[in-house]
Enzyme design. Structure first.
Site, PDB file in Angstrom:
ATOM      1  N   HIS A 137       4.871   2.384  -2.242  1.00 28.32           N
ATOM      2  CA  HIS A 137       4.709   3.845  -2.278  1.00 28.32           C
ATOM      3  C   HIS A 137       4.998   4.407  -0.874  1.00 28.32           C
ATOM      4  O   HIS A 137       4.100   4.871  -0.180  1.00 28.32           O
ATOM      5  CB  HIS A 137       3.281   4.184  -2.721  1.00 28.32           C
ATOM      6  CG  HIS A 137       3.107   5.595  -3.197  1.00 28.32           C
ATOM      7  ND1 HIS A 137       4.144   6.489  -3.323  1.00 28.32           N
ATOM      8  CD2 HIS A 137       1.980   6.280  -3.588  1.00 28.32           C
ATOM      9  CE1 HIS A 137       3.671   7.648  -3.775  1.00 28.32           C
ATOM     10  NE2 HIS A 137       2.372   7.548  -3.942  1.00 28.32           N
ATOM     11  N   CYS A 266      -5.188   7.860  -1.180  1.00 29.48           N
ATOM     12  CA  CYS A 266      -3.963   8.561  -1.605  1.00 29.48           C
ATOM     13  C   CYS A 266      -4.214   9.506  -2.764  1.00 29.48           C
ATOM     14  O   CYS A 266      -3.438  10.430  -2.982  1.00 29.48           O
ATOM     15  CB  CYS A 266      -2.880   7.547  -1.964  1.00 29.48           C
ATOM     16  SG  CYS A 266      -3.291   6.510  -3.379  1.00 29.48           S
TER      17      CYS A 266
END
Ligand code: CP
Ligand code: NVA
Length: 309
Positions: A137, A266
């Site tokens: 990511h 996140c």
């Protein structure tokens, strides 16, 4: 200046494509773009450019920050749910990549399988950005490094504790920390360690300690980070029992860190699982800056990938 920044890579799939100067340059550019936006300045760096966004999985932050970011830079974003594309009826990734490349200037894709993303990037003539795969990511880590730099005024020399699953976000964090000079301590249950090859590659650049002890990882840390125990691609498996209670970030664990440590996640978060409410909603939490910074970091990234400087 952002217009002058240019990346050697065509695509951003893991974060390892960036060298140290490029990574730090993007972080600083994003911080400057954020300040400029606050002052009402937004430059049309993506004027007449179109971003295609392919989503095989749900998203709040990635979807909205990319679309808003392109708009702020004078471009246009297309939201393409994988279910609405002919991919759903068996058209290949290769043919999809070649077709989209004839229409749009840049592609962002959130996929289940990282191999599929690599196939997309290999067959696309335009830059491809990973908006989350099962393995990496990178956009999240650009925003995370930006958040650390804003809060701690530096990156090199920081100590970061990653608590929980050695997952996709953790893998990109390892690349990011090693390049930025951040010492990374990773605490996972046995069997949930991050990708061994990522650790091997990054150990040549920076200090990475892997253990099964959240306390050891958190001791004296400047930044404490966790993520969900059940990533989107795991949704059919109940893994939480392997993590709880030992790998939860709670106030007792935060007390082991430096008193000025920040907490990052996140998002989306499951309060009461990987983190307690008093931590994620408390004074040490940086999660809303972190979410906002996705916007600025991705604007810097897209501008640099499309820069002709
Ligand atoms: N952090 C993140 O990628 O959030 P979304 O899944 O909402 O995009
Ligand atoms: N590790 C999580 C991150 C979500 C942004 C997942 O893959 O679902």
């Amino acid at each position: 200046m952002v217009e002058e920044m240019r990346l050697k890579t065509k695509d951003l799939l893991t974060l390892n494509e960036l060298d140290k100067a490029e990574l730090l340059g993007l972080v600083d550019t994003a911080i400057r773009m954020k300040k400029e936006l606050r002052r009402g300045i937004s430059r049309p760096l993506l004027k007449n450019k179109t971003l295609a966004m392919i989503f095989q999985k749900p998203s709040t932050r990635t979807r909205v920050s990319f679309e808003t970011g392109v708009f702020q830079l004078g471009g246009h974003a297309l939201n393409l749910s994988a279910d609405d594309l002919q991919l759903k009826r068996g058209e290949t990734i290769e043919d999809t990549a070649k077709t989209l490349s004839r229409y749009v200037d840049i592609i962002m894709a959130r996929v289940y399988s990282h191999e599929e993303l690599e196939l997309l990037a290999r067959n696309a003539e335009v830059p491809v950005i990973n908006g989350l795969s099962d393995s990496f990511h990178p956009c999240q880590i650009l925003a995370d490094l930006m958040t650390m730099k804003e809060r701690k005024k530096k990156l090199a020399g920081l100590k970061l504790a990653w608590i929980g699953d050695g997952n996709n976000v953790c893998n990109s964090m390892i690349y990011g920390c090693a390049k930025a000079g951040i010492e990374m301590r990773i605490a996972t249950p046995k069997g949930y360690e991050p990708n061994a090859q990522v650790v091997r590659e990054s150990s040549r650049l920076g200090e990475i300690r892997i253990s099964n002890s959240p306390e050891a990882a958190a001791r004296g840390a400047d930044v404490v980070v966790t993520d969900t125990f059940v990533s989107i691609h795991h949704q059919t498996t109940d893994r939480t029992n392997d993590f709880l209670p030992k790998f939860q970030v709670n106030s007792a664990l935060m007390k082991k860190a430096d008193p000025s440590a920040i907490f990052m996640h996140c998002l989306p978060a499951k309060r009461g699982q990987e983190v307690t409410s008093d931590v994620i909603d408390g004074p040490q939490s940086a999660v809303w800056d972190e979410a906002e910074n996705r916007l600025h970091a991705q604007k810097a990234l897209m501008a640099a990938l499309l820069s002709k400087a």
